[in-house]
Design a protein around this motif. Sequence first.
Motif, PDB file in Angstrom:
ATOM      1  N   MET A   3      64.080  52.691  70.283  1.00 37.86           N
ATOM      2  CA  MET A   3      64.277  54.068  70.707  1.00 37.86           C
ATOM      3  C   MET A   3      65.587  54.584  70.111  1.00 37.86           C
ATOM      4  O   MET A   3      66.596  53.905  70.162  1.00 37.86           O
ATOM      5  N   LEU A   4      65.530  55.775  69.574  1.00 38.11           N
ATOM      6  CA  LEU A   4      66.736  56.382  69.032  1.00 38.11           C
ATOM      7  C   LEU A   4      67.616  56.867  70.168  1.00 38.11           C
ATOM      8  O   LEU A   4      67.144  57.499  71.091  1.00 38.11           O
ATOM      9  N   MET A   5      68.887  56.573  70.076  1.00 32.01           N
ATOM     10  CA  MET A   5      69.800  56.911  71.163  1.00 32.01           C
ATOM     11  C   MET A   5      70.630  58.157  70.870  1.00 32.01           C
ATOM     12  O   MET A   5      71.524  58.471  71.614  1.00 32.01           O
ATOM     13  N   THR A   6      70.334  58.854  69.799  1.00 33.52           N
ATOM     14  CA  THR A   6      71.135  60.015  69.439  1.00 33.52           C
ATOM     15  C   THR A   6      70.310  61.287  69.520  1.00 33.52           C
ATOM     16  O   THR A   6      69.095  61.259  69.345  1.00 33.52           O
ATOM     17  N   LYS A   7      70.957  62.377  69.815  1.00 35.06           N
ATOM     18  CA  LYS A   7      70.279  63.670  69.836  1.00 35.06           C
ATOM     19  C   LYS A   7      70.462  64.396  68.511  1.00 35.06           C
ATOM     20  O   LYS A   7      69.845  65.419  68.268  1.00 35.06           O
ATOM     21  N   ARG A   8      71.313  63.853  67.672  1.00 34.72           N
ATOM     22  CA  ARG A   8      71.592  64.454  66.374  1.00 34.72           C
ATOM     23  C   ARG A   8      70.566  63.981  65.355  1.00 34.72           C
ATOM     24  O   ARG A   8      70.275  62.793  65.249  1.00 34.72           O
ATOM     25  N   LYS A   9      70.006  64.905  64.606  1.00 36.05           N
ATOM     26  CA  LYS A   9      69.009  64.556  63.598  1.00 36.05           C
ATOM     27  C   LYS A   9      69.655  63.688  62.523  1.00 36.05           C
ATOM     28  O   LYS A   9      70.734  63.995  62.029  1.00 36.05           O
ATOM     29  N   PRO A  10      68.992  62.592  62.139  1.00 40.71           N
ATOM     30  CA  PRO A  10      69.571  61.731  61.101  1.00 40.71           C
ATOM     31  C   PRO A  10      69.571  62.420  59.741  1.00 40.71           C
ATOM     32  O   PRO A  10      68.819  63.371  59.503  1.00 40.71           O
ATOM     33  N   VAL A  11      70.392  61.927  58.863  1.00 38.64           N
ATOM     34  CA  VAL A  11      70.472  62.459  57.506  1.00 38.64           C
ATOM     35  C   VAL A  11      69.155  62.149  56.807  1.00 38.64           C
ATOM     36  O   VAL A  11      68.612  61.061  56.928  1.00 38.64           O
ATOM     37  N   SER A  12      68.644  63.119  56.067  1.00 35.48           N
ATOM     38  CA  SER A  12      67.346  62.952  55.420  1.00 35.48           C
ATOM     39  C   SER A  12      67.471  62.197  54.099  1.00 35.48           C
ATOM     40  O   SER A  12      68.551  62.080  53.521  1.00 35.48           O
ATOM     41  N   VAL A  13      66.338  61.719  53.629  1.00 37.39           N
ATOM     42  CA  VAL A  13      66.272  61.046  52.336  1.00 37.39           C
ATOM     43  C   VAL A  13      66.770  61.989  51.245  1.00 37.39           C
ATOM     44  O   VAL A  13      67.553  61.591  50.376  1.00 37.39           O
ATOM     45  N   GLY A  14      66.344  63.238  51.293  1.00 35.37           N
ATOM     46  CA  GLY A  14      66.756  64.211  50.285  1.00 35.37           C
ATOM     47  C   GLY A  14      68.259  64.419  50.243  1.00 35.37           C
ATOM     48  O   GLY A  14      68.856  64.493  49.167  1.00 35.37           O
ATOM     49  N   GLU A  15      68.873  64.509  51.422  1.00 36.85           N
ATOM     50  CA  GLU A  15      70.327  64.682  51.483  1.00 36.85           C
ATOM     51  C   GLU A  15      71.052  63.476  50.896  1.00 36.85           C
ATOM     52  O   GLU A  15      72.001  63.621  50.123  1.00 36.85           O
ATOM     53  N   ILE A  16      70.616  62.284  51.280  1.00 36.80           N
ATOM     54  CA  ILE A  16      71.269  61.071  50.775  1.00 36.80           C
ATOM     55  C   ILE A  16      71.067  60.949  49.273  1.00 36.80           C
ATOM     56  O   ILE A  16      72.006  60.680  48.525  1.00 36.80           O
ATOM     57  N   LEU A  17      69.842  61.166  48.836  1.00 33.60           N
ATOM     58  CA  LEU A  17      69.540  61.057  47.411  1.00 33.60           C
ATOM     59  C   LEU A  17      70.385  62.029  46.599  1.00 33.60           C
ATOM     60  O   LEU A  17      71.003  61.657  45.603  1.00 33.60           O
ATOM     61  N   THR A  18      70.453  63.264  47.060  1.00 32.47           N
ATOM     62  CA  THR A  18      71.178  64.294  46.331  1.00 32.47           C
ATOM     63  C   THR A  18      72.694  64.115  46.423  1.00 32.47           C
ATOM     64  O   THR A  18      73.379  64.063  45.391  1.00 32.47           O
ATOM     65  N   GLU A  19      73.211  64.011  47.649  1.00 36.10           N
ATOM     66  CA  GLU A  19      74.660  64.037  47.855  1.00 36.10           C
ATOM     67  C   GLU A  19      75.358  62.704  47.607  1.00 36.10           C
ATOM     68  O   GLU A  19      76.520  62.682  47.205  1.00 36.10           O
ATOM     69  N   GLU A  20      74.677  61.599  47.860  1.00 34.64           N
ATOM     70  CA  GLU A  20      75.314  60.291  47.726  1.00 34.64           C
ATOM     71  C   GLU A  20      75.006  59.595  46.404  1.00 34.64           C
ATOM     72  O   GLU A  20      75.730  58.675  46.015  1.00 34.64           O
ATOM     73  N   PHE A  21      73.954  60.011  45.741  1.00 39.70           N
ATOM     74  CA  PHE A  21      73.566  59.335  44.508  1.00 39.70           C
ATOM     75  C   PHE A  21      73.564  60.272  43.304  1.00 39.70           C
ATOM     76  O   PHE A  21      74.246  60.006  42.322  1.00 39.70           O
ATOM     77  N   MET A  22      72.791  61.339  43.362  1.00 43.91           N
ATOM     78  CA  MET A  22      72.628  62.187  42.182  1.00 43.91           C
ATOM     79  C   MET A  22      73.908  62.945  41.814  1.00 43.91           C
ATOM     80  O   MET A  22      74.324  62.914  40.659  1.00 43.91           O
ATOM     81  N   GLU A  23      74.507  63.633  42.785  1.00 45.33           N
ATOM     82  CA  GLU A  23      75.711  64.429  42.486  1.00 45.33           C
ATOM     83  C   GLU A  23      76.862  63.571  41.964  1.00 45.33           C
ATOM     84  O   GLU A  23      77.450  63.905  40.933  1.00 45.33           O
ATOM     85  N   PRO A  24      77.202  62.455  42.633  1.00 47.21           N
ATOM     86  CA  PRO A  24      78.310  61.638  42.108  1.00 47.21           C
ATOM     87  C   PRO A  24      78.049  61.082  40.709  1.00 47.21           C
ATOM     88  O   PRO A  24      78.978  60.874  39.936  1.00 47.21           O
ATOM     89  N   MET A  25      76.780  60.840  40.393  1.00 46.50           N
ATOM     90  CA  MET A  25      76.437  60.281  39.086  1.00 46.50           C
ATOM     91  C   MET A  25      76.149  61.366  38.044  1.00 46.50           C
ATOM     92  O   MET A  25      75.894  61.050  36.884  1.00 46.50           O
ATOM     93  N   GLY A  26      76.177  62.624  38.478  1.00 39.59           N
ATOM     94  CA  GLY A  26      75.886  63.720  37.566  1.00 39.59           C
ATOM     95  C   GLY A  26      74.439  63.744  37.103  1.00 39.59           C
ATOM     96  O   GLY A  26      74.152  64.191  35.989  1.00 39.59           O
ATOM     97  N   LEU A  27      73.530  63.261  37.949  1.00 39.73           N
ATOM     98  CA  LEU A  27      72.114  63.208  37.595  1.00 39.73           C
ATOM     99  C   LEU A  27      71.404  64.504  37.949  1.00 39.73           C
ATOM    100  O   LEU A  27      71.587  65.032  39.046  1.00 39.73           O
TER     101      LEU A  27
END
Length: 102
Positions: A1-25
Amino acid sequence: MLMTKRKPVSVGEILTEEFMEPMGLTQAALAEAMGVQRKHVNELCNDRRNVTAATALILSRVFGNSPDFWLNVQRRNDLWNAMHSPKERARIDRAKPLTQAA
């Protein structure tokens, strides 16, 4: 069971902000590296496509991390969405716990 009321970070956000942008992809460059159409990457980035096991394996190969990382991000979002959807919540609440193992 999820214990948070805050929506988790999406795959798209992680892919874009943590991988693509830093690598300039760009989406086109990532699509080429993944061996998929640009539309596939665009849908992942915009949260219109879920990460499947095959996609997780491809992303892990491209970025050098584990497929479990990508599947866990997807799983957390799927669980949160089910817990916060009135329709899904009604289905969940209808389930009755078993009192004994069969």
